[in-house]
Scaffold this active site. Structure first.
Site, PDB file in Angstrom:
ATOM      1  N   SER A  46       2.874  10.742   8.382  1.00  0.00           N
ATOM      2  CA  SER A  46       3.438  11.683   7.404  1.00  0.00           C
ATOM      3  C   SER A  46       4.323  12.745   8.034  1.00  0.00           C
ATOM      4  CB  SER A  46       2.306  12.360   6.631  1.00  0.00           C
ATOM      5  OG  SER A  46       1.749  11.430   5.739  1.00  0.00           O
TER       6      SER A  46
ATOM      7  N   ASP B 176       0.159   9.065   1.378  1.00  0.00           N
ATOM      8  CA  ASP B 176       0.763  10.405   1.190  1.00  0.00           C
ATOM      9  C   ASP B 176       2.231  10.419   0.747  1.00  0.00           C
ATOM     10  OD1 ASP B 176      -1.518  10.605   2.720  1.00  0.00           O
ATOM     11  OD2 ASP B 176      -0.585  11.643   4.382  1.00  0.00           O
TER      12      ASP B 176
ATOM     13  N   TRP C   8       0.826  -1.218   0.000  1.00  0.00           N
ATOM     14  CA  TRP C   8       0.000   0.000   0.000  1.00  0.00           C
ATOM     15  C   TRP C   8       0.857   1.263   0.000  1.00  0.00           C
ATOM     16  CZ3 TRP C   8      -5.117   1.857   0.645  1.00  0.00           C
ATOM     17  CH2 TRP C   8      -5.232   3.130   1.210  1.00  0.00           C
TER      18      TRP C   8
HETATM   19  C1  FRU Z   1      -3.373  11.836   5.295  1.00  0.00           C
HETATM   20  C2  FRU Z   1      -3.059  11.046   6.560  1.00  0.00           C
HETATM   21  C3  FRU Z   1      -2.135  11.847   7.459  1.00  0.00           C
HETATM   22  C4  FRU Z   1      -1.457  10.785   8.266  1.00  0.00           C
HETATM   23  C5  FRU Z   1      -1.311   9.679   7.252  1.00  0.00           C
HETATM   24  C6  FRU Z   1      -1.395   8.299   7.830  1.00  0.00           C
HETATM   25  O1  FRU Z   1      -3.780  11.052   4.220  1.00  0.00           O
HETATM   26  O2  FRU Z   1      -4.250  10.691   7.224  1.00  0.00           O
HETATM   27  O3  FRU Z   1      -2.785  12.818   8.251  1.00  0.00           O
HETATM   28  O4  FRU Z   1      -0.218  11.201   8.780  1.00  0.00           O
HETATM   29  O5  FRU Z   1      -2.326   9.860   6.283  1.00  0.00           O
HETATM   30  O6  FRU Z   1      -1.070   7.324   6.887  1.00  0.00           O
END
Ligand code: FRU
Length: 492
Positions: A99, A39, A36
């Site tokens: 992220s 971000d 998978w």
């Molecule tokens: C955004 C998010 C971020 C988080 C990440 C987790 O798509 O929800 O806020 O850090 O994905 O995978």
């Protein structure tokens, strides 16, 4: 860094690779080798190369405990996958390295990310979570050493969602923007540091209310662009509004001023940065030549992802050059991408009178450049059918709707799982629409009028649905001269 966790994850990827199915596999967009992706993270230029990290679950094509996948490129076109950079598993990031961003200081590449822990059963928001900000570094740009937590607690006990640090240099110090949620209200927090380790909270740069601003602002990015400050972020919890905001969450921006008091004063309304179905969590980097480059996750939470059946899912958009046009942002494909062009074919469609015509050009990986001439056209709708099956039951439509005066991307017949229509306005009096379209095996990105609008969506046609037709409905459609290129299949 617990090396064995990284090795184990890397082995899991390699075991999955022979099972991966490539029908939907993108030819020139970044996607994970297997498993998978969400971000883009840690976009950075380090020692002559662009590095892109991404939210990654190497063990399955579903979201799970987040790792940081990693790829690099010298030219923004050819990418090399590198070993997974970060694995969760320390007490502070037990359930995920969420992220974040990257900066370079001297010879060292630093990653700043959110360490995530579930308080109850994993995946269950109800029982809560604990999020902290963490630091890791590397001198070779490949292997990373974790340095643990640098921001332990949010500035208020009611803040539980506290994540996605974006760090940048500001004069003689570092700044960090963070997305947060206090109760049901979203906010943007600002921090400063001299050394990336000790951080002082400067306060809330911007605060919202559940109505109308949503409940959480994910993945903020804050930067100057041609004399204005841009706040790019991904709000959750907004309602659809007319033609806008139909995705589950929308990647949006505000232009304004970040004042001396660390408050961001918005000078525009909130706008979506892309108008397709699949564009989220965009982040930028400043290239050495001064360009602001942007990548987004070219998917959306909870959207159908048929490539999961093939042991992989998730992709990044093409890199885009960001510029400002008054109160709006413009996105053009990074100029390096012309290197993808292979054979060239003229598109001489001319005028169609209430008819459809199959064109000679075919392909799953194509770039098309074409103008729709509005002056002289009388059709209710006219445009292109892309990725068409021979019987045209499968097709992705891109057309001008004269009644609504909008350019429409229609993926109701775009293959497995996906559906829906997105569109952008065409100004009254506008004489033509200039289109630049990038097709890959499971994506379409449309740059309208030199990037004034973009529409980016995933599509899942069968591999042999490669036809292109032009059509005009109930009247005359005038097509300007155009060009098609087949694009290199780099099998990224
Ligand atoms: C955004 C998010 C971020 C988080 C990440 C987790 O798509 O929800 O806020 O850090 O994905 O995978």
């Amino acid at each position: 860094m617990p090396v064995d966790l990284l090795d184990e994850a890397q082995r899991a990827l390699e075991t999955t690779l022979p099972e991966r199915g490539d029908d939907y596999r993108l030819g020139y967009h970044l996607s994970p080798p297997a498993g998978w992706m969400n971000d883009p993270n840690g976009l950075v230029y380090f020692r002559g190369e662009y590095h892109v990290f991404y939210q990654h679950h190497p063990y399955s094509p579903q979201w799970g405990p987040m790792y940081w996948g990693h790829a690099r490129s010298a030219d923004l076109v050819h990418w090399e996958h590198l070993p997974i950079a970060l694995a969760p598993g320390d007490a502070y990031d037990r359930d995920g390295c969420f992220s974040g961003s990257a900066v370079v200081e001297g010879d060292t590449l630093y990653l700043i990310y959110t360490g995530h822990r579930w308080l109850g059963e994993p995946g269950n928001d109800e029982h809560g979570m604990h999020q902290v900000q963490c630091l890791a570094s590397s001198t070779d740009g490949i292997t990373f050493t974790k340095h643990g937590v640098v921001i332990e607690a949010a500035p208020h006990p009611d803040i539980m969602h506290f994540r996605d640090p974006k760090v940048w240099q500001c004069g003689d110090h570092w700044r960090m923007a963070l997305g947060a949620r206090q109760g049901d209200d979203p906010q943007l927090l600002l921090y400063r540091s001299q050394d990336l380790r000790q951080w002082e909270c400067l306060g809330r740069a911007l605060e919202g209310r559940r109505q109308p601003d949503g409940y959480m602002w994910e993945c903020p990015d804050l930067f100057e662009l041609e004399g204005r400050d841009v706040l790019l972020f991904s709000p959750q919890g907004l309602e659809p509004d007319g033609y806008e905001r139909w995705n589950l969450f929308q990647n949006s921006y505000l232009l304004g001023r970040l004042g001396e008091n660390a408050c961001f004063v918005a000078e525009t309304e909130l706008r979506e940065i892309d108008h397709g179905h699949d564009f989220y969590a965009a982040q930028t980097l400043l290239a050495p030549d001064g360009r602001r480059l942007l990548w987004a996750w070219m998917d959306m939470w909870q959207s159908p992802m048929p490539s999961q059946a093939h042991h992989w899912c998730g992709a990044l958009s093409l890199p885009r050059e960001l510029s400002r046009d008054g109160d709006r942002l413009r996105m053009r494909p990074a100029r390096e991408l012309t290197a993808l062009r292979q054979s060239r074919q003229a598109l001489a469609i001319g005028t169609l009178e209430a008819q459809s015509r199959r064109l000679e050009v075919r392909g799953a990986l194509l770039e098309l450049e074409l103008e729709l001439e509005l002056t002289g056209s009388t059709a209710e709708r006219f445009g292109l059918a892309l990725r068409c099956s021979d019987d045209e039951r499968e097709r992705t439509l891109l057309y001008f709707d004269a009644m609504a005066r909008r350019l429409v991307l229609d993926r109701q017949h775009s293959g497995a799982g996906v559906s829906g229509v997105r569109s952008v306005p065409i100004a009254p009096g506008q004489a033509r629409i200039a289109l630049r379209i990038f097709l890959d095996r499971s994506s379409i990105e449309v740059f309208v009028d030199d990037g004034a609008y973009t529409l980016s969506s995933r599509i899942y046609p069968r591999p042999d649905s490669q036809g292109v037709s032009a059509f005009a409905v109930n009247g005359r459609g005038v097509f300007g001269e155009g060009t098609a290129w087949s694009l290199a299949d780099l099998k990224l």
